[in-house]
Write a protein that holds these residues in place. Structure first.
Motif, PDB file in Angstrom:
ATOM      1  N   LYS A 109      11.189 -83.175 -24.764  1.00 34.30           N
ATOM      2  CA  LYS A 109      12.127 -82.060 -24.590  1.00 34.30           C
ATOM      3  C   LYS A 109      13.314 -82.206 -25.531  1.00 34.30           C
ATOM      4  CE  LYS A 109       9.834 -80.414 -21.110  1.00 34.30           C
ATOM      5  NZ  LYS A 109       9.167 -79.119 -21.149  1.00 34.30           N
ATOM      6  N   PRO A 110      13.922 -81.080 -25.946  1.00 32.56           N
ATOM      7  CA  PRO A 110      15.097 -81.178 -26.817  1.00 32.56           C
ATOM      8  C   PRO A 110      16.298 -81.794 -26.091  1.00 32.56           C
ATOM      9  CG  PRO A 110      14.502 -78.871 -26.420  1.00 32.56           C
ATOM     10  CD  PRO A 110      13.522 -79.711 -25.663  1.00 32.56           C
ATOM     11  N   LEU A 111      17.179 -82.402 -26.884  1.00 30.95           N
ATOM     12  CA  LEU A 111      18.362 -83.075 -26.353  1.00 30.95           C
ATOM     13  C   LEU A 111      19.602 -82.302 -26.819  1.00 30.95           C
ATOM     14  CD1 LEU A 111      19.347 -85.789 -24.998  1.00 30.95           C
ATOM     15  CD2 LEU A 111      19.388 -86.763 -27.302  1.00 30.95           C
ATOM     16  N   VAL A 112      20.537 -82.058 -25.900  1.00 37.80           N
ATOM     17  CA  VAL A 112      21.789 -81.382 -26.279  1.00 37.80           C
ATOM     18  C   VAL A 112      22.951 -82.297 -25.905  1.00 37.80           C
ATOM     19  CG1 VAL A 112      23.228 -79.322 -26.007  1.00 37.80           C
ATOM     20  CG2 VAL A 112      20.759 -79.126 -25.805  1.00 37.80           C
ATOM     21  N   ALA A 113      23.864 -82.535 -26.862  1.00 35.26           N
ATOM     22  CA  ALA A 113      25.036 -83.384 -26.606  1.00 35.26           C
ATOM     23  C   ALA A 113      26.238 -82.487 -26.348  1.00 35.26           C
ATOM     24  CB  ALA A 113      25.308 -84.270 -27.816  1.00 35.26           C
ATOM     25  N   VAL A 114      26.958 -82.759 -25.256  1.00 34.52           N
ATOM     26  CA  VAL A 114      28.159 -81.966 -24.987  1.00 34.52           C
ATOM     27  C   VAL A 114      29.357 -82.884 -24.762  1.00 34.52           C
ATOM     28  CG1 VAL A 114      26.844 -80.057 -23.987  1.00 34.52           C
ATOM     29  CG2 VAL A 114      27.793 -81.770 -22.491  1.00 34.52           C
ATOM     30  N   HIS A 115      30.521 -82.368 -25.121  1.00 26.68           N
ATOM     31  CA  HIS A 115      31.779 -83.084 -24.967  1.00 26.68           C
ATOM     32  C   HIS A 115      32.142 -83.091 -23.473  1.00 26.68           C
ATOM     33  CE1 HIS A 115      36.053 -83.847 -25.254  1.00 26.68           C
ATOM     34  NE2 HIS A 115      35.947 -84.100 -26.549  1.00 26.68           N
ATOM     35  N   HIS A 116      32.460 -84.261 -22.931  1.00 29.93           N
ATOM     36  CA  HIS A 116      32.732 -84.383 -21.491  1.00 29.93           C
ATOM     37  C   HIS A 116      33.839 -83.415 -21.029  1.00 29.93           C
ATOM     38  CE1 HIS A 116      33.330 -86.402 -17.614  1.00 29.93           C
ATOM     39  NE2 HIS A 116      34.617 -86.363 -17.871  1.00 29.93           N
ATOM     40  N   ILE A 117      34.901 -83.292 -21.818  1.00 31.92           N
ATOM     41  CA  ILE A 117      36.017 -82.440 -21.383  1.00 31.92           C
ATOM     42  C   ILE A 117      35.679 -80.955 -21.579  1.00 31.92           C
ATOM     43  CG2 ILE A 117      38.467 -81.890 -21.754  1.00 31.92           C
ATOM     44  CD1 ILE A 117      38.048 -84.565 -20.371  1.00 31.92           C
ATOM     45  N   GLN A 118      34.947 -80.646 -22.641  1.00 35.06           N
ATOM     46  CA  GLN A 118      34.488 -79.261 -22.800  1.00 35.06           C
ATOM     47  C   GLN A 118      33.575 -78.898 -21.621  1.00 35.06           C
ATOM     48  OE1 GLN A 118      32.725 -78.967 -26.722  1.00 35.06           O
ATOM     49  NE2 GLN A 118      34.620 -79.534 -27.750  1.00 35.06           N
ATOM     50  N   TRP A 333      30.911 -91.718 -28.334  1.00 38.38           N
ATOM     51  CA  TRP A 333      32.283 -91.739 -28.856  1.00 38.38           C
ATOM     52  C   TRP A 333      33.262 -91.824 -27.679  1.00 38.38           C
ATOM     53  CZ3 TRP A 333      28.513 -88.356 -30.604  1.00 38.38           C
ATOM     54  CH2 TRP A 333      28.115 -88.535 -31.928  1.00 38.38           C
ATOM     55  N   PRO A 334      33.801 -93.033 -27.407  1.00 33.76           N
ATOM     56  CA  PRO A 334      34.732 -93.183 -26.274  1.00 33.76           C
ATOM     57  C   PRO A 334      35.999 -92.342 -26.444  1.00 33.76           C
ATOM     58  CG  PRO A 334      33.914 -95.314 -26.989  1.00 33.76           C
ATOM     59  CD  PRO A 334      33.456 -94.321 -28.008  1.00 33.76           C
ATOM     60  N   ARG A 335      36.470 -92.207 -27.684  1.00 29.40           N
ATOM     61  CA  ARG A 335      37.695 -91.418 -27.910  1.00 29.40           C
ATOM     62  C   ARG A 335      37.331 -90.246 -28.804  1.00 29.40           C
ATOM     63  NH1 ARG A 335      42.445 -93.915 -26.952  1.00 29.40           N
ATOM     64  NH2 ARG A 335      43.498 -93.024 -28.741  1.00 29.40           N
ATOM     65  N   LEU A 336      37.117 -89.126 -28.190  1.00 31.29           N
ATOM     66  CA  LEU A 336      36.628 -87.975 -28.942  1.00 31.29           C
ATOM     67  C   LEU A 336      37.572 -86.806 -28.727  1.00 31.29           C
ATOM     68  CD1 LEU A 336      34.034 -87.234 -30.537  1.00 31.29           C
ATOM     69  CD2 LEU A 336      33.017 -86.555 -28.373  1.00 31.29           C
ATOM     70  N   SER A 337      38.089 -86.252 -29.822  1.00 34.96           N
ATOM     71  CA  SER A 337      39.022 -85.134 -29.676  1.00 34.96           C
ATOM     72  C   SER A 337      38.313 -83.952 -29.030  1.00 34.96           C
ATOM     73  CB  SER A 337      39.563 -84.725 -31.041  1.00 34.96           C
ATOM     74  OG  SER A 337      40.116 -83.435 -30.948  1.00 34.96           O
ATOM     75  N   ILE A 338      39.063 -83.231 -28.234  1.00 37.92           N
ATOM     76  CA  ILE A 338      38.537 -82.050 -27.543  1.00 37.92           C
ATOM     77  C   ILE A 338      38.194 -80.940 -28.547  1.00 37.92           C
ATOM     78  CG2 ILE A 338      40.606 -80.695 -27.081  1.00 37.92           C
ATOM     79  CD1 ILE A 338      39.829 -80.830 -24.124  1.00 37.92           C
ATOM     80  N   GLU A 339      38.714 -81.066 -29.759  1.00 40.23           N
ATOM     81  CA  GLU A 339      38.439 -80.039 -30.769  1.00 40.23           C
ATOM     82  C   GLU A 339      37.136 -80.322 -31.522  1.00 40.23           C
ATOM     83  OE1 GLU A 339      42.075 -79.722 -33.070  1.00 40.23           O
ATOM     84  OE2 GLU A 339      42.829 -78.189 -31.688  1.00 40.23           O
ATOM     85  N   THR A 340      36.487 -81.447 -31.220  1.00 39.29           N
ATOM     86  CA  THR A 340      35.226 -81.766 -31.894  1.00 39.29           C
ATOM     87  C   THR A 340      34.122 -80.811 -31.454  1.00 39.29           C
ATOM     88  OG1 THR A 340      35.709 -84.100 -32.119  1.00 39.29           O
ATOM     89  CG2 THR A 340      33.398 -83.507 -32.105  1.00 39.29           C
ATOM     90  N   ASP A 341      33.351 -80.334 -32.426  1.00 40.33           N
ATOM     91  CA  ASP A 341      32.207 -79.501 -32.119  1.00 40.33           C
ATOM     92  C   ASP A 341      30.966 -80.386 -32.158  1.00 40.33           C
ATOM     93  OD1 ASP A 341      30.157 -77.800 -31.968  1.00 40.33           O
ATOM     94  OD2 ASP A 341      30.639 -76.633 -33.764  1.00 40.33           O
ATOM     95  N   LEU A 342      30.480 -80.769 -30.982  1.00 41.18           N
ATOM     96  CA  LEU A 342      29.334 -81.686 -30.943  1.00 41.18           C
ATOM     97  C   LEU A 342      28.025 -80.983 -31.292  1.00 41.18           C
ATOM     98  CD1 LEU A 342      29.788 -84.209 -28.000  1.00 41.18           C
ATOM     99  CD2 LEU A 342      29.845 -84.632 -30.429  1.00 41.18           C
ATOM    100  N   GLY A 343      28.109 -79.696 -31.580  1.00 43.60           N
ATOM    101  CA  GLY A 343      26.909 -79.009 -32.061  1.00 43.60           C
ATOM    102  C   GLY A 343      26.620 -79.430 -33.486  1.00 43.60           C
TER     103      GLY A 343
END
Ligand code: KG4
Ligand code: ZN
Length: 353
Positions: A109-118, A333-343
C-alpha cells in the motif's frame, strides 16, 4: 465499511501515545485506538524518551491489530498507510515510522507522511468536513503555541508563535509546583473548577501592539514565585485559586490573539488544535468570543485534541488527493517547522527549527 469508501490507516507515536486509527473518506472514524503511557511516565513527572520508545515497540502490534479488527476491515481494504515522522521524540518517531513502512511494504500500500502538528490542525475537519482551507488555526500543545494560516492542505504559514514557553508547558510546570500531579494541564483544568480566577492578579502579556506572538514565561514565573513566597511566609496556598487565576490569564491571551488573527477576514474560520484545546475555560471563552464576532469556530472533541491517529489519517486523506506520497526511504525529523510541506520529501523542502 461501505462499498466505495476510501480507507486511510493512520499511525501516531510521536510522544507517549501509541495510536492507530482507521478513517473512511477522511471523516468517518471506523476505529481510533489510543494506548496512553501516562501512568508509566507519571512516576517520573514527565515523558522519559527511551521508555516511551520501548513501550511503542511493545504496544504497536497490539494497537494496530485492535484498530483493524475494530474497524471491521482487512488490510486489503486500506487505500493508504499514514504516519507522522515529526516533530516529536526521535526514538518514538522511529518506532511508528518503521512500523508504517513495514505495513505499507507488506501490504503493498502507498505511504503518506504527515506533519504531526499539521495533523493536529486537520483533526478539526474530521467532525467538520464542510470546513476547507483557507482558515486560521490556534495550535496549543505541550511543545507548540502557534497561530497558523492554513492556506491549503499542504500550505501552512506561521502568523504568530510563542517566543518562550508553550501553553501546555506552562500548565504542566505550574501544576507541578502546586503538587497537582502529571500531566498538569488537565489537573489545572479540574482544580480551577472550585477556584476564584480573580484571587491572584497575573499580568496578561500581549507584547507589541498588533503582534500575534505569545510569551508565557512571565506568567509561569509569576505563578511559581507567588507560590514559593506564600510558602516561605508560612501561608497556605489555595491551589484552586492559583490554578484558576493562572488559567484565566493564559486563556485570556490565547482568546485575544486568536480573535486578532481572524479579525478583518471576509469569512473567518477558526480551528482549535492540540492538547490544551481540551481545556474547558478556553473552549467556553473562545466560543463566546467567536459567537460575538461572527466567527465560525471548529473545536474538535477532546479525544481528537490530544495525540491520536485519526488526525494523522485525516491529514493524509487530504494530502493524497494532491498526489503526495512518501517512499520507504522516509526519515524522521524531531524538530520540524510547521511550515514544512511533507508532500515534497526533498531535502531542500524540509525546514527545521
Ligand atoms: O497535543 P498534546 O496531546 O501533545 C503534544 O504536546 O503534542 O498536548 C499535551 C499538552 C500537555 O501539556 C497537557 O498538559 C495539555 O496538553 N493539556 C491540557 C489539557 N489537557 C491536556 N492543558 C490544559 N487543559 C487541559 N484540559
Ligand atoms: Zn501532539
Amino acid at each position: 465499511m461501505k462499498d466505495g469508501q476510501h480507507i486511510t490507516l493512520g499511525i501516531e507515536t510521536s510522544c507517549d501515545e501509541t495510536a492507530v486509527a482507521v478513517l473512511a473518506d477522511g471523516c468517518h472514524i471506523l476505529s481510533n485506538i489510543i494506548s496512553s503511557q501516562i501512568d508509566i511516565h507519571r512516576t517520573y513527572g514527565g515523558v522519559v524518551p527511551e521508555i516511551a520508545s520501548r513501550h511503542h515497540l511493545q504496544n504497536i502490534n497490539v494497537v494496530f491489530a485492535e484498530a483493524v479488527e475494530h474497524a471491521g476491515i482487512s488490510l486489503q481494504d486500506v487505500d493508504e498507510i499514514a504516519v507522522a515522522p515529526g516533530p516529536g521524540l526521535a526514538g518514538a518517531l522511529l518506532m511508528g515510522t518503521a512500523f508504517a513502512k513495514a505495513v505499507a511494504f507488506a501490504a503493498g500500500k502507498p505511504l503518506v507522511a504527515v506533519h504531526h502538528i499539521q495533523a493536529h490542525i486537520m483533526a478539526g475537519l474530521i467532525e467538520r468536513p464542510d470546513i476547507k482551507p483557507p482558515f486560521v488555526a490556534l495550535v496549543v500543545s505541550g511543545g507548540h503555541t502557534h497561530l497558523i494560516a492554513c492556506d491549503d492542505y499542504n500550505r501552512f504559514r506561521i502568523l504568530g508563535q510563542t517566543r518562550d514557553d508553550a501553553a501546555g508547558e506552562v500548565f504542566d510546570k505550574v501544576a507541578r509546583v502546586l503538587d497537582l500531579g502529571y500531566p498538569g494541564g488537565p489537573a489545572i483544568d479540574i482544580a480551577s473548577e472550585t477556584g476564584n480566577s480573580g484571587a491572584v492578579a497575573f499580568k496578561r502579556v500581549h507584547l507589541e501592539k498588533g503582534s500575534l506572538d505569545f510569551s508565557f514565561s512571565g506568567i509561569k514565573t509569576a505563578a511559581i514565585n507567588y507560590i514559593h513566597t506564600q510558602r516561605q511566609k508560612g501561608l497556605d496556598v489555595d491551589a484552586a485559586d492559583v490554578a484558576a487565576s493562572f488559567q484565566a490569564a493564559v486563556v485570556d491571551v490565547l482568546v485575544d490573539k486568536s480573535m486578532m488573527a481572524v479579525s478583518g477576514l471576509r469569512s473567518p474560520v477558526l480551528v482549535l488544535a492540540g492538547g490544551v484545546a481540551s481545556n474547558r475555560l478556553l473552549r467556553r471563552n473562545i466560543k463566546a468570543a467567536c459567537e460575538a464576532a461572527g466567527v465560525d469556530l471548529c473545536i474538535p472533541s477532546p479525544v481528537l485534541c490530544t495525540d491520536n491517529a485519526a488526525m494523522v489519517a485525516c491529514a493524509a486523506y487530504h494530502k493524497r488527493r494532491q498526489g503526495f506520497y512518501a517512499d520507504l526511504y522516509l526519515d524522521v525529523w524531531p524538530r520540524l517547522s510547521i511550515e514544512t510541506d511533507l508532500g515534497l520529501l526533498d531535502a531542500k523542502n524540509i525546514k527545521l527549527i
